[in-house]
Each structure stands twice: as C-alpha cells, then as structure tokens.
Design a protein around this motif. Sequence first.
Motif, PDB file in Angstrom:
ATOM      1  N   LEU A  79      -4.188   8.042   0.269  1.00 43.17           N
ATOM      2  CA  LEU A  79      -5.031   6.920  -0.132  1.00 43.17           C
ATOM      3  C   LEU A  79      -4.790   6.620  -1.607  1.00 43.17           C
ATOM      4  O   LEU A  79      -4.839   7.528  -2.440  1.00 43.17           O
ATOM      5  N   GLY A 103     -11.805   8.058   3.424  1.00 35.48           N
ATOM      6  CA  GLY A 103     -11.286   9.256   2.789  1.00 35.48           C
ATOM      7  C   GLY A 103     -11.722  10.538   3.462  1.00 35.48           C
ATOM      8  O   GLY A 103     -11.592  11.626   2.889  1.00 35.48           O
ATOM      9  N   VAL A 126      -2.354   4.149   2.446  1.00 32.89           N
ATOM     10  CA  VAL A 126      -3.429   3.156   2.487  1.00 32.89           C
ATOM     11  C   VAL A 126      -3.739   2.756   1.050  1.00 32.89           C
ATOM     12  O   VAL A 126      -4.033   3.613   0.206  1.00 32.89           O
TER      13      VAL A 126
END
Length: 588
Positions: A367, A422, A431
């Motif tokens: 992320l 998350g 992402v």
Amino acid sequence: MAGPAELRQPPRPRWLFLRLVVPYWNSAGKWKVRGFILALLLLTLAQVSLVIWMNYWSRALFDALEDRSLSRFLLQLGTFAVILLLTIGVTALHMQAKRWLQLDWRRWLTAKVLDRWMAHGHHYQLQLTEGEHDNPDGRIAEDIRVVTESAIALTHSLVYSLLIFGSFVDILLAVTGSAHLPGTSLLVPGYMVILAFAYAGAGTLFGMLLGRPLINATNKLQTAEANFRFGLAHSRECSESIALMRGEGVERQNSTAYFAELGRRWYRQTLGYLGIVSFSSGYGVLLPVFPILVVAPQYIAGSMTLGVLMQSAQAFQQVTSALSWPIDNLAELARCRASADRVMSLYNDLLRLEEQVAKPQEHRINLVQSNRAELVLRDLCIANPDGQILIEGLNTVIQRGERVLIAGDPAVTTSLFKVLAGLWPWGHGKVWLPAGQAISFLPQRPFLPFSSLQSVLSYPLPADTFAASAMQQALECAGIAWLASRLGEVDNWDRVLPLRVQQRLGIARLFLQQPAWVFIEEATNAFDPKGEESMMDMLHRELPSATLLAISFHTGLEPYYQRKLLLNRLPQEKFLSSSAPVYALRET
C-alpha cells in the motif's frame, strides 16, 4: 506479510520473558522505579531485623520470667511496645512500596503490549494467523496483572526467606550448639539445623504427594466453573432469541446441569483437601512443639535457660518456614509462570507480525500513499492467510467523486475492502491510496462504543469536535432525528438499538464527518427496499463530492452508481507459489 506457516515458532525458552520485562527497570521513570526497589529491599531488611529482635526479646522475656524479675519483665514490655510500633510502621510502608511497584510495572507492561496489539490492525490480523495468542484481551487484562503482582510478591518472599534462613541458622547454631546422638558418644554439631532440614524436607515431600489429587481436582473444578459461567454469559448474550423462542426452561435445565457438574467437582476437591489439610494441620501443630521436645533434655540438664530454649524453638520454626518456601509457593510459581508464558506468547507473535510486515517480500500487498486524487490497483492478487489465491490480476483506477458498486463473491469483495483498509496484506501487487484525504469505512454492523451518543457519532474523533446542531442535522438526514434528545446519554447502543437503527447511526456518522472517500460494506442490508433507496438519495445529496465504493448484492441499487465491478473467485484452487496469471475481474 507471511502466512501462518511462516509465523510458527520454535518453543521459547523461559528466559526470553526477561526481554519483555527487564526494560522496565530502564524505562523513562527508571530512577523512581529503582528508588522504590531500593526502598522495598531496605524495608525487607528492616522486617528481618525486627523478627531477629523479636527472637532475642523472647529469650530475654522468658529468662526474666524464669528469674521472677519484675523490673526486667517491665523492661521487656516496653521493648515489645517499641517492636510492635516499628513492625506496624515498617509493614505499612513495605505494603505501599510493593503495591506501587506492582501497579507501575503492570501499567508499563500493559502499555507496551497494548501499543503493539492496537497498532496498524494487528488486533485483527492476529486472529487470522497461527500462534498461541488466543484471548489477547484476557492476556493483557488478567495475565499481565498476575505476572506483575506475583513476580514482585514472590521475589520479596524469596529474599525475605533467604535472609531469615541465613540469620536464624546462625542463631540456631549459636544457641543449641552440638549434642550427642542418643545412646552413643557421637557428637553431632549443629543437630538442630540438620533436624530443620529433615523436618522441612519431609513436609515438602508429603505435601507434594498429598497435593497431587488436590491439583487435579482443582483443575477440573475450574473447568466446571468456566463452563457454568460460559453458559450463563451465553444466555445473557442471546437473551432476545431465548425470550422469543420461549427457551427459558431449556436454558434453566442447562444451567442446572452445569451447576450439578460443578457440585460434583467441588466434592472431589473437598476429598483432595482432606488429605492435605489433615497433614498441614498436624505439621503446623507439631512445628512449635517439636524443637522444644528436642532441646528439652538440655534445659532439664541445666545446660540452657528457659529463654534460650524458647529462642531456639522460634529459630527452628523460622529456619523451617524459610526452607519450605518452594512448596509453600509452588502453586503461585506455576500460576505466575503460566501467565508469563501467555503474555510472552502474545508479545512474540505481535513482534513476528511486525517483522513480517517490515520485510520486503514478494507475497505481500504493498500500500502506497499517492499524491493523486484517485485510487489505483495494479496487478493486485488477494489471497487467504494460508496462501490460497482468491483473485488475481486486478487492475483498475477509481477517480475522486466516482460512485462504484462492487459485487461478486463475498469472500473476494470483503477481502478487497480489508486490503484497502490495510488489514489484509496476504497476496501481492500494489495499491495507491489518495493521500491527505479523509477515508471512512462503514461495515455491515458499525462499531458503537459504550459511551455517550455524541461520542458514538464523532468516533473516532473526540466528542467535542462537532457542534450539537451539526449532530442533530446528521441524525435527521439519517432518518433517526428522534435520537437527538439522547445525545448526552451513555448506553450500550449496539444492544439497545435494532440493526437498522445502528446502520442509520453509522451513516449519520458519515454525514457528520464528511469524508472524501467512503467504503460501504452492505451497510444498508437491514433496510427495506424503499428505505434503502431513500438513504442512497440522501448519501448523494449530503456527500455530493465524495467517492463511494459500496459492496452490495441488491440489483435495485445499480442505478445509483456510475459503474460496477464484478469480482469472482478463481474457478480452481491456486496458491501463491504458482505464478501463472488468472484473471477474474469483469468491469461493467
């Protein structure tokens, strides 16, 4: 993030617990902590000194009585008053120092474990990984309490026993000297010390043998007690269903059966107590008499005074009690060790979870905070914690202000939302999340803390963040204006409100906080179709510029969204070790 196989650990040595507790003595308030430890040690030395003084006082008192000396007797009364006052004062100060250390250590250790447990969704991820970390709340609340309280209490009692042993062995050797073995001319030096070891050893041996049935019976009784508590708690949690189904009679019978088993285990424990209590009673009654009987011949022969006789008897008792420390504290030692293992197991699993997240690994979703106002998924593969792939090859871009409906397999859709939050690192791919923009996740059942309704609406922000008028407006838009009069009330809202009202309360939280990105997971499924459509109209009106991504399986909601993502699971089992791409994304 590693899967559960990578989180398995070899057995941990006991001493590894020191890695968790030793830093306390070097924490931010280390000088205060060390000061209290020093005070506790000095007060323990004072306690031992008073016991020694009391032993010599007893000798002087009985010598005065033997000599029928009134002046010496009155002097000993005054001395006793001083000893008594000092004992009360030292005991009170010692208790305060010990309890301060116990609470402060517990506070520090609780904060250390809690900080890791409640960080970055670890409390959620831990449930999906293997390891010895069940009931983390109980480990934090209860096991840490047991560890800190028992460890300090046991350490104090051990130091106290060692000091008492060293002091009174010397007294016992000095006042009793040597004696001839009965019927022989063999002189046995320090015979009372030898007898003290023999007496304590025999007591320890018989205590362990007689205590085994009691330990087994107690363990089974604790299980029965736990079952009884669980049955009652389960009935309380499901009280509405039980009342609607008129199941009180069955629940009463179940509770009666649990209590009957508890009663049987209670009587088994009583039988176990009979042996150990009978032995302990005899052991305790004999302890003050036994040394008197042993040294009585020396007193009768005139080689010692009455005061020396009583002093030696008391010294014998103190030495024997000090030697009995292991057996006297066996149960507490086992309890402390078990709790320490539970705390360390939880903490180690949290550390391993953090280490696996920090390592650059292929099988972990990455992320990244982006400076663009869009959500980007690139070559996203989502897997289960065991490595089984749910979906692979997911590529899409969601612009700010878009309304996107997500449908398909529930396991895939809910996992995608957890990836974006998350909480779900299993898989691989990238992402990009929009940076600097408020993101809100609205699950099917919103979290409603036990607090005032103001705090519930503003959660996780402070209750005074928003004006009361703004809260009333949010409640009105969500169709629950009747709750405005209860904004200051504190209640268990997830129990007193039906699910549809809870979902409306979660949506009212969105109206109040005005996030830029909203992820909704079946958060209107308790509504009737007309109510659901009305709520969607309100969402569009109150959050006109927000991005909405919603999981829903109601086809009637499709007109409220600009596009739809249909996410299906892979048609066959596939694990992360395989590299062949399989695409399961279809966009309409």
